[in-house]
Design a protein around this motif. Sequence first.
Motif, PDB file in Angstrom:
ATOM      1  N   GLN A 128       2.377  -2.105  -9.467  1.00  0.00           N
ATOM      2  CA  GLN A 128       1.696  -2.376  -8.182  1.00  0.00           C
ATOM      3  C   GLN A 128       1.274  -3.725  -8.296  1.00  0.00           C
ATOM      4  OE1 GLN A 128       0.529  -0.440  -5.667  1.00  0.00           O
ATOM      5  NE2 GLN A 128       0.246  -2.509  -4.782  1.00  0.00           N
ATOM      6  N   CYS A 166       5.855  -0.716   2.305  1.00  0.00           N
ATOM      7  CA  CYS A 166       4.817  -1.215   3.356  1.00  0.00           C
ATOM      8  C   CYS A 166       3.704  -1.956   2.421  1.00  0.00           C
ATOM      9  CB  CYS A 166       4.187   0.014   4.104  1.00  0.00           C
ATOM     10  SG  CYS A 166       5.552   0.990   4.726  1.00  0.00           S
ATOM     11  N   PHE A 188       0.851  -1.225   0.020  1.00  0.00           N
ATOM     12  CA  PHE A 188      -0.041   0.023  -0.051  1.00  0.00           C
ATOM     13  C   PHE A 188       0.972   1.149   0.120  1.00  0.00           C
ATOM     14  CE2 PHE A 188       0.137  -1.677   4.530  1.00  0.00           C
ATOM     15  CZ  PHE A 188       0.785  -0.394   5.203  1.00  0.00           C
ATOM     16  N   HIS A 189       2.236   1.090   0.155  1.00  0.00           N
ATOM     17  CA  HIS A 189       3.089   2.314   0.361  1.00  0.00           C
ATOM     18  C   HIS A 189       4.318   1.977  -0.465  1.00  0.00           C
ATOM     19  CE1 HIS A 189       5.121   6.126   0.870  1.00  0.00           C
ATOM     20  NE2 HIS A 189       5.860   5.346   1.211  1.00  0.00           N
ATOM     21  N   ALA A 190       4.882   2.503  -1.604  1.00  0.00           N
ATOM     22  CA  ALA A 190       6.043   2.282  -2.171  1.00  0.00           C
ATOM     23  C   ALA A 190       6.821   3.479  -2.491  1.00  0.00           C
ATOM     24  CB  ALA A 190       5.983   1.339  -3.356  1.00  0.00           C
ATOM     25  N   HIS A 208       6.601  -3.597   7.178  1.00  0.00           N
ATOM     26  CA  HIS A 208       7.323  -2.313   6.827  1.00  0.00           C
ATOM     27  C   HIS A 208       8.686  -2.571   6.468  1.00  0.00           C
ATOM     28  CE1 HIS A 208       3.714  -0.317   7.977  1.00  0.00           C
ATOM     29  NE2 HIS A 208       3.624  -0.774   9.277  1.00  0.00           N
ATOM     30  N   HIS A 226      -2.405   2.759  11.123  1.00  0.00           N
ATOM     31  CA  HIS A 226      -2.885   1.637  10.807  1.00  0.00           C
ATOM     32  C   HIS A 226      -3.893   1.079  11.954  1.00  0.00           C
ATOM     33  CE1 HIS A 226      -0.269   1.645   7.410  1.00  0.00           C
ATOM     34  NE2 HIS A 226       0.889   1.922   8.243  1.00  0.00           N
ATOM     35  N   THR A 242       2.116   7.038   8.810  1.00  0.00           N
ATOM     36  CA  THR A 242       0.969   6.424   8.518  1.00  0.00           C
ATOM     37  C   THR A 242       0.388   5.798   9.783  1.00  0.00           C
ATOM     38  OG1 THR A 242       2.256   4.791   8.044  1.00  0.00           O
ATOM     39  CG2 THR A 242       1.560   6.108   6.054  1.00  0.00           C
ATOM     40  N   LEU A 267       8.388   8.259   1.999  1.00  0.00           N
ATOM     41  CA  LEU A 267       7.459   8.574   3.140  1.00  0.00           C
ATOM     42  C   LEU A 267       7.611   9.779   3.781  1.00  0.00           C
ATOM     43  CD1 LEU A 267       5.282   7.086   4.706  1.00  0.00           C
ATOM     44  CD2 LEU A 267       6.880   6.261   6.263  1.00  0.00           C
ATOM     45  N   GLU A 312      12.738   6.388   3.037  1.00  0.00           N
ATOM     46  CA  GLU A 312      12.249   5.517   1.774  1.00  0.00           C
ATOM     47  C   GLU A 312      11.636   4.029   2.324  1.00  0.00           C
ATOM     48  OE1 GLU A 312      13.957   4.675  -2.483  1.00  0.00           O
ATOM     49  OE2 GLU A 312      14.755   3.312  -0.831  1.00  0.00           O
ATOM     50  N   THR A 313      10.489   3.821   2.096  1.00  0.00           N
ATOM     51  CA  THR A 313       9.706   2.596   2.785  1.00  0.00           C
ATOM     52  C   THR A 313       8.948   1.781   1.743  1.00  0.00           C
ATOM     53  OG1 THR A 313       8.019   3.758   3.595  1.00  0.00           O
ATOM     54  CG2 THR A 313       9.977   3.748   5.209  1.00  0.00           C
TER      55      THR A 313
END
Length: 280
Positions: A135, A85, A18-20, A39, A29, A27, A23, A82-83
């Motif tokens: 994706q 997740c 859901f995240h690339a 993560h 959750h 966020t 960052l 940079e992550t």
Amino acid sequence: MDRLAALLANFHLAASVFHAGALCHDTRHPAEAGTGYVHILSRGTAYLALADGPARRFDAPLLVLLTAADAHRFGPDPQGAETLCGSFRFGAGTSGPIYRALPSLLVIPLDRLTGMSGLLEMMLAEMREERCGRQAALDRLSELLIIRLLRYLMDSGEVDSGLLAGMAHPKLAKALIAMHDRPATNWSLTTLATEAGMSRARFASVFHGTIGQPPAEYLTHYRLSLAKTMLWDGVPLDAIAGRVGYGSPSALAKMFRRHTGLSPLQWRRHAGGRDGPALA
């Protein structure tokens, strides 16, 4: 001897990213039973805070695995990070044997995941390049990442109790694989000990000490977890009973009610699908 084949076939894994990338803000959750999170911090500095607890700061590349049903926050320091997740689920939610076996929180430096370096490099390359199918590629790779993490946890000694520890034991693994592969077999302590190549007493003691429950109790929970996945898939109850080791639908319903407080059909209606609440 494939320790994961039957588990992954019966408790389907679904994972997605859901995240690339960069960052720039934290966020949040929410707690969601049966959902795990991964993560990956590849560059910069980030922090993790569980519910209302203090934040933990991370300054080096690492992977965070979370299965605790607690809300959490993950975010960068002011310079950013940079992550990559994602989240994942297994069939049967929190009652499935794989999900229950995972540690609630695990932090692993990326330089310790040497056997996964190629996969991680591929994921980070996909993250950094805006190419068609990005994706979908990341989602498929994230499923492979979870499978590779399961292997790592079984082989690295990171967990010392529960199913993954049992699957790492050269003798217990044989009995566990037999139960997973052939749940309809009329297993007894004697036949399971024979599969493991151990005496009855030794097998019972080591199994309980490692897995955390007696063999018969583990087998019952495994069979009921299988029954739940089949109920979700719309398999008729009379077909489920024989496939999970019960002589009749009424015998399965009796055991089901004893452990859940509901009949199988009541449970299916109450669960309301794969993301429903009744996953005990």
